[in-house]
Design an enzyme around this catalytic site. Structure first.
Site, PDB file in Angstrom:
ATOM      1  N   ARG A  42       0.510 -12.447 -12.526  1.00  0.00           N
ATOM      2  CA  ARG A  42       1.189 -12.172 -11.256  1.00  0.00           C
ATOM      3  C   ARG A  42       1.730 -13.476 -10.641  1.00  0.00           C
ATOM      4  NH1 ARG A  42      -1.164  -7.630  -7.053  1.00  0.00           N
ATOM      5  NH2 ARG A  42       0.826  -6.579  -6.958  1.00  0.00           N
ATOM      6  N   THR A  97     -10.025   2.787  -2.733  1.00  0.00           N
ATOM      7  CA  THR A  97     -11.121   3.718  -2.443  1.00  0.00           C
ATOM      8  C   THR A  97     -12.120   3.701  -3.596  1.00  0.00           C
ATOM      9  OG1 THR A  97      -9.580   5.058  -1.185  1.00  0.00           O
ATOM     10  CG2 THR A  97     -11.603   6.139  -1.884  1.00  0.00           C
ATOM     11  N   CYS A 283      -2.021   2.814   1.638  1.00  0.00           N
ATOM     12  CA  CYS A 283      -2.768   2.767   2.907  1.00  0.00           C
ATOM     13  C   CYS A 283      -3.201   4.110   3.484  1.00  0.00           C
ATOM     14  CB  CYS A 283      -1.935   2.040   3.959  1.00  0.00           C
ATOM     15  SG  CYS A 283      -1.970   0.276   3.725  1.00  0.00           S
TER      16      CYS A 283
HETATM   17  C1  UDX Z   1       2.221   2.311   6.091  1.00  0.00           C
HETATM   18  C2  UDX Z   1       2.418   2.010   7.589  1.00  0.00           C
HETATM   19  O1  UDX Z   1       3.700   2.522   8.004  1.00  0.00           O
HETATM   20  C3  UDX Z   1       2.331   0.506   7.855  1.00  0.00           C
HETATM   21  O2  UDX Z   1       2.407   0.254   9.242  1.00  0.00           O
HETATM   22  C4  UDX Z   1       0.992  -0.003   7.311  1.00  0.00           C
HETATM   23  O3  UDX Z   1       0.888  -1.402   7.476  1.00  0.00           O
HETATM   24  C5  UDX Z   1       0.846   0.339   5.844  1.00  0.00           C
HETATM   25  O4  UDX Z   1       0.985   1.751   5.657  1.00  0.00           O
HETATM   26  P1  UDX Z   1       3.746   2.166   3.927  1.00  0.00           P
HETATM   27  O5  UDX Z   1       2.665   2.989   3.299  1.00  0.00           O
HETATM   28  O6  UDX Z   1       4.190   0.928   3.244  1.00  0.00           O
HETATM   29  O7  UDX Z   1       3.310   1.718   5.400  1.00  0.00           O
HETATM   30  O8  UDX Z   1       5.055   3.077   4.122  1.00  0.00           O
HETATM   31  P2  UDX Z   1       5.484   4.192   5.185  1.00  0.00           P
HETATM   32  O9  UDX Z   1       6.883   3.947   5.559  1.00  0.00           O
HETATM   33  O10 UDX Z   1       4.510   4.336   6.279  1.00  0.00           O
HETATM   34  O11 UDX Z   1       5.481   5.529   4.293  1.00  0.00           O
HETATM   35  C6  UDX Z   1       4.285   6.105   3.806  1.00  0.00           C
HETATM   36  C7  UDX Z   1       4.584   7.413   3.115  1.00  0.00           C
HETATM   37  O12 UDX Z   1       4.982   8.405   4.051  1.00  0.00           O
HETATM   38  C8  UDX Z   1       5.708   7.340   2.080  1.00  0.00           C
HETATM   39  O13 UDX Z   1       5.333   8.091   0.942  1.00  0.00           O
HETATM   40  C9  UDX Z   1       6.885   7.974   2.787  1.00  0.00           C
HETATM   41  O14 UDX Z   1       7.815   8.544   1.916  1.00  0.00           O
HETATM   42  C10 UDX Z   1       6.173   9.027   3.617  1.00  0.00           C
HETATM   43  N1  UDX Z   1       6.956   9.422   4.798  1.00  0.00           N
HETATM   44  C11 UDX Z   1       7.223   8.525   5.794  1.00  0.00           C
HETATM   45  C12 UDX Z   1       7.405  10.742   4.920  1.00  0.00           C
HETATM   46  O15 UDX Z   1       7.161  11.589   4.036  1.00  0.00           O
HETATM   47  N2  UDX Z   1       8.106  11.102   6.040  1.00  0.00           N
HETATM   48  C13 UDX Z   1       8.378  10.225   7.052  1.00  0.00           C
HETATM   49  O16 UDX Z   1       9.008  10.639   8.035  1.00  0.00           O
HETATM   50  C14 UDX Z   1       7.922   8.890   6.913  1.00  0.00           C
HETATM   51  P1  ADP Z   2      -2.099  -5.242  -1.249  1.00  0.00           P
HETATM   52  O1  ADP Z   2      -1.122  -4.104  -1.260  1.00  0.00           O
HETATM   53  O2  ADP Z   2      -3.222  -5.014  -0.274  1.00  0.00           O
HETATM   54  O3  ADP Z   2      -1.466  -6.582  -1.084  1.00  0.00           O
HETATM   55  P2  ADP Z   2      -2.393  -5.726  -4.111  1.00  0.00           P
HETATM   56  O4  ADP Z   2      -3.258  -5.009  -5.110  1.00  0.00           O
HETATM   57  O5  ADP Z   2      -0.918  -5.661  -4.246  1.00  0.00           O
HETATM   58  O6  ADP Z   2      -2.863  -5.201  -2.671  1.00  0.00           O
HETATM   59  O7  ADP Z   2      -2.786  -7.280  -4.083  1.00  0.00           O
HETATM   60  C1  ADP Z   2      -4.079  -7.773  -3.993  1.00  0.00           C
HETATM   61  C2  ADP Z   2      -4.180  -9.015  -4.902  1.00  0.00           C
HETATM   62  O8  ADP Z   2      -5.429  -9.667  -4.631  1.00  0.00           O
HETATM   63  C3  ADP Z   2      -4.167  -8.728  -6.406  1.00  0.00           C
HETATM   64  O9  ADP Z   2      -3.085  -9.407  -7.007  1.00  0.00           O
HETATM   65  C4  ADP Z   2      -5.534  -9.276  -6.913  1.00  0.00           C
HETATM   66  O10 ADP Z   2      -5.443  -9.908  -8.188  1.00  0.00           O
HETATM   67  C5  ADP Z   2      -5.866 -10.292  -5.836  1.00  0.00           C
HETATM   68  N1  ADP Z   2      -7.307 -10.614  -5.716  1.00  0.00           N
HETATM   69  C6  ADP Z   2      -8.314  -9.744  -5.499  1.00  0.00           C
HETATM   70  N2  ADP Z   2      -9.485 -10.413  -5.401  1.00  0.00           N
HETATM   71  C7  ADP Z   2      -9.217 -11.744  -5.546  1.00  0.00           C
HETATM   72  C8  ADP Z   2     -10.011 -12.959  -5.532  1.00  0.00           C
HETATM   73  N3  ADP Z   2     -11.318 -12.922  -5.310  1.00  0.00           N
HETATM   74  N4  ADP Z   2      -9.378 -14.143  -5.735  1.00  0.00           N
HETATM   75  C9  ADP Z   2      -8.034 -14.172  -5.927  1.00  0.00           C
HETATM   76  N5  ADP Z   2      -7.238 -13.083  -5.941  1.00  0.00           N
HETATM   77  C10 ADP Z   2      -7.808 -11.877  -5.748  1.00  0.00           C
END
Ligand code: UDX
Ligand code: ADP
Length: 468
Positions: A42, A97, A283
């Site tokens: 990465r 999770t 998330c």
């Molecule tokens: C979310 C939160 O918005 C953000 O504030 C937080 O930090 C991380 O989680 P993200 O998951 O990146 O962000 O995208 P988001 O735009 O929230 O969409 C989430 C899901 O909901 C997507 O699958 C999107 O397609 C869906 N969605 C969103 C809908 O189906 N309808 C909508 O009106 C908005």
């Molecule tokens: P997010 O969406 O929360 O940023 P990701 O899975 O994209 O989650 O990124 C998390 C990153 O953290 C991964 O690239 C993983 O390799 C890294 N990581 C997890 N634990 C450690 C650690 N102890 N030291 C360094 N990197 C780590």
């Protein structure tokens, strides 16, 4: 222990750590920002001269990277040295999770958080402000604090090192696909903690580009809980509108009109009311599951089942769409080619975590369909991994899918096109030409309401759109 931050280290170069640190580096050229990840592949991608190879696709990200990388923004696997010389450390590691043990399917797995805290405890020197950036269950900061504080106790092998820590929670509210603009122009910045000096040090960074009124300070737990609640409320809106999309389909109302009519009440607001195939992303499900878990833990069964319903409706929406597709195609998909447009969980990201495409493709493959998948940014290896690995059973393993290298390849000789991600290019397809290369009767299933109905009607398609 001053307020002047000269060097930042971020553990985790993922979807949160990478873009967030890039923007901090751009806005604070006087600070050196080191983004560290144990995943060497990465890091190599973050350092690639070819910016199309960055591991995270985000509009505007490559511009910031090319401006700051190797000036005051560095991507590296070197943790020890960078922790030792940093004034501020962000923890941005993954917190999926749990798949087994206590809280499986609901609680977050904190092993990467704990490992990070232990590394900080071991390598940091002097006074270090440690910032929790990953989305975490309430009270995780307490765990981090305990690990860090005990690093200095008399029975610790580290007792000779002079070190001290302040712990802050600074949840990330960026949404993927708009991460850079969300970071540059946030609705709010939330900082939780007890140590005013540390809080002020972090405020001094954000103040470089965020108005002071937008910076909210709270105690640690309120900050952690606010993040879960914000995501739960957003996801709840999507489940609400998706539940109504089903009612619209039964009664002949149109969900697009209902969304507009409902959202123009300013108490409700027009955003986040688009019906679709269900929410995905790393998330929403995880955060609500955490909320459900802690409510149960504290004996709040009613509150817990209230939020669980938001997840249940989301699963139901995906399954509902699969069933409609199966039914419309004469209740048999056996051997039929089905084209899937879009595999990322939303447009403008290459992230597939919890994408509704995963469950819907699996349902259709379970029925014997041959799935052909096209996505402009997702890689074949991501699709294979997502469809082959069942995180709960470690089993499954579908074979009847192909990754299409072009739209033509994806749709030629197929019985149906399913639009699952709202990529802009899917709104401007030449449906006459596509119709001519499909098996008839040819179907389009538009789960994102982006296809022009008049054009597909004219081309001769059978057309189904969510909520109409
Ligand atoms: C979310 C939160 O918005 C953000 O504030 C937080 O930090 C991380 O989680 P993200 O998951 O990146 O962000 O995208 P988001 O735009 O929230 O969409 C989430 C899901 O909901 C997507 O699958 C999107 O397609 C869906 N969605 C969103 C809908 O189906 N309808 C909508 O009106 C908005
Ligand atoms: P997010 O969406 O929360 O940023 P990701 O899975 O994209 O989650 O990124 C998390 C990153 O953290 C991964 O690239 C993983 O390799 C890294 N990581 C997890 N634990 C450690 C650690 N102890 N030291 C360094 N990197 C780590």
């Amino acid at each position: 222990m001053g307020n002047i931050i000269k060097k930042i280290c971020c553990i985790g170069a993922g979807y949160v750590g990478g873009p967030t640190m890039a923007v901090i580096a751009e806005k604070c050229p006087e600070i050196e920002v080191y983004v560290v990840d144990m995943n060497a592949e990465r890091i190599k991608k973050w350092n690639d001269d070819d910016l199309s190879k960055l591991p995270v696709f985000e509009p505007g990200l490559s511009e910031v990277i090319s401006k700051c990388r190797n000036k005051n923004l560095f991507f590296t696997t070197e943790l020890k040295k960078n922790l030792a010389s940093s004034d501020m450390v962000f923890i941005s590691v993954n917190t999926p999770t749990k798949t087994r043990g206590v809280g499986a399917g609901q609680a977050s797995d904190l092993k990467w958080i704990e490992a990070s805290a232990r590394q900080i405890a071991e390598y940091a020197q002097g006074h270090t402000i440690v910032i929790e950036k990953s989305t975490l269950p309430v009270k995780t900061a307490q765990t981090i604090k305990k690990i860090l504080m005990e690093a200095n106790q008399d029975n610790s092998p580290l007792k000779n090192n002079l070190k001290s820590f302040s712990i802050l929670s600074n949840p990330e509210f960026l949404a993927e696909g708009t991460a850079i603009s969300d970071l540059k122009n946030p609705d709010r910045v939330l900082i939780g903690g007890e140590d005013d000096k540390a809080i002020n040090a972090l405020i001094s960074i954000y103040k470089k580009w965020v108005n002071k009124e937008k910076i909210i300070t709270t105690d640690l737990w309120s900050s952690e809980l606010s993040k879960l609640v914000a995501n739960a409320f957003l996801a709840q809106r999507i489940s609400s509108i998706n539940s109504i999309s089903a009612l619209c389909e039964k009664t002949g109302a149109d969900i697009k009109d209902v969304s507009i009519a409902t959202g123009t009440d300013k108490r409700i607001g027009k955003y986040f009311l688009n019906a679709g195939p269900g929410f995905g992303g790393s998330c929403f499900k995880k955060d609500i599951s955490n909320l459900v878990y802690i409510c149960n833990y504290y004996g709040l069964a009613e509150v817990s089942s209230y939020w669980q319903k938001v997840i249940d409706i989301n699963s139901w929406q995906k399954r509902r769409i699969s069933k409609i597709i199966i039914e419309k195609l004469f209740n048999t998909l056996s051997g039929k080619k089905i084209s899937v447009l879009g595999f990322s969980f939303k447009a403008n990201t290459n992230d597939t975590r919890e994408s509704p495409s995963i469950d819907i493709c699996r349902d259709l493959m379970e029925e014997g369909a041959n799935i052909s998948i096209y996505d402009p940014k997702v890689k074949e290896s991501q699709v294979s991994a997502a469809l082959n690995i069942d995180t709960f059973n470690n089993s499954l393993g579908y074979k009847n899918f192909k990754f299409a290298s072009s739209l033509n390849d994806c749709m030629k000789d197929s019985y149906a096109v399913i639009v699952l991600t709202e990529w802009e290019e899917f709104a401007h397809l030449d449906w006459d030409q596509i119709y001519s290369m499909m098996i008839k009767p040819a179907w389009i299933f538009d789960t994102r309401s982006i296809v022009d109905k008049a054009k597909v009607d004219k081309a001769g398609f059978n057309f189904w759109r969510i909520g109409s």
